[in-house]
Design a protein around this motif. Structure first.
Motif, PDB file in Angstrom:
ATOM      1  N   ILE A 139      -3.007 -10.110   3.973  1.00  0.00           N
ATOM      2  CA  ILE A 139      -1.623  -9.777   4.333  1.00  0.00           C
ATOM      3  C   ILE A 139      -0.728  -9.602   3.106  1.00  0.00           C
ATOM      4  CG2 ILE A 139       0.419 -10.608   5.556  1.00  0.00           C
ATOM      5  CD1 ILE A 139      -1.405 -12.018   7.511  1.00  0.00           C
ATOM      6  N   VAL A 140      -0.812 -10.542   2.159  1.00  0.00           N
ATOM      7  CA  VAL A 140       0.127 -10.521   1.027  1.00  0.00           C
ATOM      8  C   VAL A 140      -0.108  -9.305   0.140  1.00  0.00           C
ATOM      9  CG1 VAL A 140       0.953 -11.780  -0.987  1.00  0.00           C
ATOM     10  CG2 VAL A 140       0.346 -13.032   1.100  1.00  0.00           C
ATOM     11  N   PHE A 141      -1.371  -9.001  -0.185  1.00  0.00           N
ATOM     12  CA  PHE A 141      -1.648  -7.891  -1.105  1.00  0.00           C
ATOM     13  C   PHE A 141      -1.177  -6.549  -0.555  1.00  0.00           C
ATOM     14  CE2 PHE A 141      -4.487  -4.484  -2.550  1.00  0.00           C
ATOM     15  CZ  PHE A 141      -4.193  -4.511  -3.912  1.00  0.00           C
ATOM     16  N   PRO A 142      -1.495  -6.176   0.700  1.00  0.00           N
ATOM     17  CA  PRO A 142      -1.000  -4.870   1.191  1.00  0.00           C
ATOM     18  C   PRO A 142       0.519  -4.792   1.257  1.00  0.00           C
ATOM     19  CG  PRO A 142      -2.004  -6.133   2.974  1.00  0.00           C
ATOM     20  CD  PRO A 142      -2.354  -6.826   1.700  1.00  0.00           C
ATOM     21  N   VAL A 143       1.167  -5.905   1.557  1.00  0.00           N
ATOM     22  CA  VAL A 143       2.629  -5.903   1.597  1.00  0.00           C
ATOM     23  C   VAL A 143       3.200  -5.636   0.211  1.00  0.00           C
ATOM     24  CG1 VAL A 143       4.660  -7.354   1.961  1.00  0.00           C
ATOM     25  CG2 VAL A 143       2.815  -7.372   3.644  1.00  0.00           C
ATOM     26  N   ILE A 144       2.653  -6.326  -0.803  1.00  0.00           N
ATOM     27  CA  ILE A 144       3.147  -6.139  -2.179  1.00  0.00           C
ATOM     28  C   ILE A 144       2.840  -4.735  -2.672  1.00  0.00           C
ATOM     29  CG2 ILE A 144       2.860  -6.909  -4.569  1.00  0.00           C
ATOM     30  CD1 ILE A 144       2.398  -9.717  -3.532  1.00  0.00           C
ATOM     31  N   LEU A 145       1.634  -4.249  -2.394  1.00  0.00           N
ATOM     32  CA  LEU A 145       1.254  -2.900  -2.833  1.00  0.00           C
ATOM     33  C   LEU A 145       2.175  -1.856  -2.215  1.00  0.00           C
ATOM     34  CD1 LEU A 145      -0.702  -0.905  -4.194  1.00  0.00           C
ATOM     35  CD2 LEU A 145      -2.097  -1.003  -2.095  1.00  0.00           C
ATOM     36  N   TRP A 146       2.401  -1.941  -0.924  1.00  0.00           N
ATOM     37  CA  TRP A 146       3.259  -0.972  -0.248  1.00  0.00           C
ATOM     38  C   TRP A 146       4.679  -1.027  -0.797  1.00  0.00           C
ATOM     39  CZ3 TRP A 146       7.684  -0.746   2.652  1.00  0.00           C
ATOM     40  CH2 TRP A 146       7.895   0.398   3.423  1.00  0.00           C
ATOM     41  N   LEU A 147       5.173  -2.234  -1.049  1.00  0.00           N
ATOM     42  CA  LEU A 147       6.537  -2.385  -1.558  1.00  0.00           C
ATOM     43  C   LEU A 147       6.696  -1.765  -2.943  1.00  0.00           C
ATOM     44  CD1 LEU A 147       9.349  -3.632  -1.146  1.00  0.00           C
ATOM     45  CD2 LEU A 147       8.492  -5.732  -2.182  1.00  0.00           C
ATOM     46  N   ILE A 148       5.698  -1.957  -3.815  1.00  0.00           N
ATOM     47  CA  ILE A 148       5.782  -1.425  -5.178  1.00  0.00           C
ATOM     48  C   ILE A 148       5.752   0.110  -5.153  1.00  0.00           C
ATOM     49  CG2 ILE A 148       4.571  -1.259  -7.389  1.00  0.00           C
ATOM     50  CD1 ILE A 148       3.681  -4.153  -7.004  1.00  0.00           C
ATOM     51  N   VAL A 149       4.798   0.662  -4.404  1.00  0.00           N
ATOM     52  CA  VAL A 149       4.677   2.127  -4.370  1.00  0.00           C
ATOM     53  C   VAL A 149       5.916   2.742  -3.732  1.00  0.00           C
ATOM     54  CG1 VAL A 149       3.313   4.053  -3.499  1.00  0.00           C
ATOM     55  CG2 VAL A 149       2.169   1.978  -4.305  1.00  0.00           C
ATOM     56  N   ARG A 150       6.422   2.132  -2.691  1.00  0.00           N
ATOM     57  CA  ARG A 150       7.619   2.681  -2.049  1.00  0.00           C
ATOM     58  C   ARG A 150       8.825   2.603  -2.988  1.00  0.00           C
ATOM     59  NH1 ARG A 150      12.114   0.753   0.432  1.00  0.00           N
ATOM     60  NH2 ARG A 150      13.034   2.028   2.100  1.00  0.00           N
ATOM     61  N   GLN A 151       8.901   1.530  -3.766  1.00  0.00           N
ATOM     62  CA  GLN A 151      10.041   1.341  -4.656  1.00  0.00           C
ATOM     63  C   GLN A 151      10.089   2.418  -5.738  1.00  0.00           C
ATOM     64  OE1 GLN A 151      12.300  -1.040  -4.110  1.00  0.00           O
ATOM     65  NE2 GLN A 151      13.592  -0.492  -5.858  1.00  0.00           N
ATOM     66  N   PHE A 152       8.894   2.790  -6.242  1.00  0.00           N
ATOM     67  CA  PHE A 152       8.859   3.740  -7.358  1.00  0.00           C
ATOM     68  C   PHE A 152       8.538   5.165  -6.916  1.00  0.00           C
ATOM     69  CE2 PHE A 152       8.088  -0.342  -9.406  1.00  0.00           C
ATOM     70  CZ  PHE A 152       8.988  -0.278 -10.455  1.00  0.00           C
ATOM     71  N   VAL A 153       8.018   5.352  -5.695  1.00  0.00           N
ATOM     72  CA  VAL A 153       7.686   6.703  -5.249  1.00  0.00           C
ATOM     73  C   VAL A 153       8.414   6.993  -3.941  1.00  0.00           C
ATOM     74  CG1 VAL A 153       5.834   8.377  -4.832  1.00  0.00           C
ATOM     75  CG2 VAL A 153       5.430   6.440  -6.366  1.00  0.00           C
ATOM     76  N   SER A 154       7.755   6.703  -2.803  1.00  0.00           N
ATOM     77  CA  SER A 154       8.376   7.006  -1.516  1.00  0.00           C
ATOM     78  C   SER A 154       7.652   6.263  -0.403  1.00  0.00           C
ATOM     79  CB  SER A 154       8.346   8.515  -1.223  1.00  0.00           C
ATOM     80  OG  SER A 154       7.016   8.959  -1.064  1.00  0.00           O
TER      81      SER A 154
END
Length: 494
Positions: free
Chosen positions: A433-448
């Motif tokens: 749970i934690v890893f996909p949430v962090i990954l999605w948040l980082i990519v969304r923050q810098f890309v879309s």
């Protein structure tokens, strides 16, 4: 004799093979108990001022009395699903000159010291002190009120055991009881029969005429005696031999054979889920948690923090996967040694688990498609999370399962049941749970948003494509740790 029973259970706990896990769970439960104790204490301190603000000009003690019935109903529901009668191993005692009555008295008296009986007092005592100090009530009246509350708490304690004995075993008795409760609730809601007001009046009469307190205190004594008689009647090792036989299910689930080499293992898993209480609960919990999205998608606060939608997406489609997968291969612990003594390819065993969990993810994802009502981005994200569950989370669960060595009893209740729980169950939460949430948040923050969802989906697709080599590697790991698991599954927790 009571002191002797306490000594035996103390030694049983510290000599248990699962001492480390038991200590860890008890420490965690201790912190959880302290949290709830503090919460209920704060509620008790604030209750009188809150009632004064909500019901100005009314007698606050009478108002509290009318709310006691709601408290009792809620507490009884919580106890029914969570609280169980304290247990002890009676088999050695039946071979010794120990009176059965003393053992039963020990169990019933031990239940009196449950935290469930402390929580209501943490609310009632501060309320009574505040009422005597600030509300102008006589200390004698508030003391009688506290004693009355204690009597009600003990009555609920012993009534719960009787209800679990009568209702938890069969749906034929549970549904009529549920219908009666619903009918009474509707009568209260539509004010056809104001039960809360009537109960409040009875409790007010006890404080006005303390002699009635004797009648109220007789109720827990009566329920204690009924529990004692019920337990004594069944205090035998062969108490269940004379029960009426029930015809078992003979379905062989032959339709599973079309799945090829993994069909025998799928049949075993499906029969295990269908016939046993604890694994069957994973199915019902998965269907229940499908509604979890309604808590987030309808809440405007989560629209500003869409990262929560990732958690919801992982959880909705992966509810069965998580609940079932974290106890692989512990589900098979009663006969795991026999399985490993056969010429069984471990890769096919793991492939069947992979297929079962993958199928559950697909089914739950399809059932969650109506959430598209809240926006197409919800459907896109749930699709990405479903692919991530199949390609990444299922292999993670299978890998963590190689380190499971705690036995699971299939017929035990799932509520607050920590049997089979080890370090692997806590560590595996991070990649699940934690890893996909962090990954999605980082990519969304810098890309879309689309790029972040695509990243989860691509990871899942990559994992699906690498399924065969991952199963080969995990089969070698399971074979390496085979004897560790067999030895652990032989240990029965006390």
């Amino acid at each position: 004799m009571i002191k002797h029973f306490i000594t035996l259970q103390w030694k049983s706990f510290f000599r248990s093979a699962s001492l480390g896990k038991d200590l860890g769970v008890r420490i965690f439960m201790g912190f959880l108990a302290l949290y709830f104790m503090g919460s209920f204490l704060l509620l008790g301190i604030a209750l009188y001022p809150v009632l004064t603000e909500l019901y100005p000009g009314e007698d606050q003690l009478s108002t509290a009395n009318s709310l006691v019935l709601y408290w009792i109903a809620a507490e009884l529901v919580c106890r029914f699903f969570i609280q169980t009668l304290p247990v002890m191993d009676i088999r050695p005692l039946l071979l010794l000159p120990v009176k059965k009555g003393k053992a039963i008295h020990y169990l019933l008296l031990k239940s009196v010291f449950s935290l469930f009986n402390l929580f209501p007092l943490l609310v009632a005592i501060p309320f009574a002190i505040y009422g005597a100090a600030k509300g102008g009530y006589e200390p004698r009246v508030m003391f009688v009120w506290i004693v009355a509350v204690c009597g009600l708490v003990l009555s609920v304690n012993f009534l719960n055991f009787l209800l679990k004995k009568k209702l938890a075993g069969t749906m034929k008795t549970f549904f009529p009881f549920l219908l009666v409760v619903l009918a009474l609730a509707l009568c209260e809601y539509f004010e056809v029969l104001p039960l809360s007001a009537l109960f409040g009046s009875l409790l007010g009469a006890v404080t006005a005429y303390p002699v009635l307190l004797c009648v109220l205190l007789l109720l827990p004594v009566l329920l204690y005696m009924v529990n004692y008689a019920t337990l004594k009647k069944h205090f035998y090792l062969d108490a269940s031999i004379g029960r009426k036989g029930v015809q078992g299910s003979t379905a062989d689930m032959g339709w599973v054979r079309k799945f090829g080499d993994i069909a025998p293992f799928l049949q075993l898993d499906l029969k295990l889920i269908w016939r046993n209480k604890r694994p069957k609960s994973t199915v019902w919990l998965s269907l229940f948690f499908l509604a979890y999205g309604l808590m987030c998608y309808t809440n405007p606060a989560y629209r500003d923090t869409p990262v929560w939608y990732v958690f919801v997406g992982i959880f909705i489609s992966g509810a069965f996967m998580i609940n079932f997968g974290q106890f692989i291969p512990s589900w098979d612990s009663p006969y795991y040694g026999m399985m490993m003594a056969q010429n069984i390819p471990l890769k096919k065993y793991l492939a069947s688990k992979y297929g079962l969990m993958g199928f559950s993810v697909v089914v739950l994802y399809l059932l969650s498609v109506p959430y598209v009502y809240f926006g197409w981005e919800i459907l896109v994200l749930n699709t990405a999370c479903a692919l991530y569950n199949i390609g990444v989370n299922i292999p993670v669960l299978l890998y963590a399962g190689a380190y499971n060595k705690k036995r699971v009893e299939l017929d035990k209740s799932p509520f607050l049941n920590y049997q089979g729980t080890g370090a692997a169950q806590f560590v595996v939460i991070l990649p699940l749970i934690v890893f996909p949430v962090i990954l999605w948040l980082i990519v969304r923050q810098f890309v879309s948003f689309d790029a972040a969802s695509s990243a989860l989906a691509l990871l899942g697709i990559t994992g699906i494509m690498l399924r065969e080599p991952m199963l080969n590697a995990m089969a070698k790991l399971y074979k390496k740790r085979k004897y560790v698991a067999i030895n652990g599954f032989k240990q029965r927790e006390s």
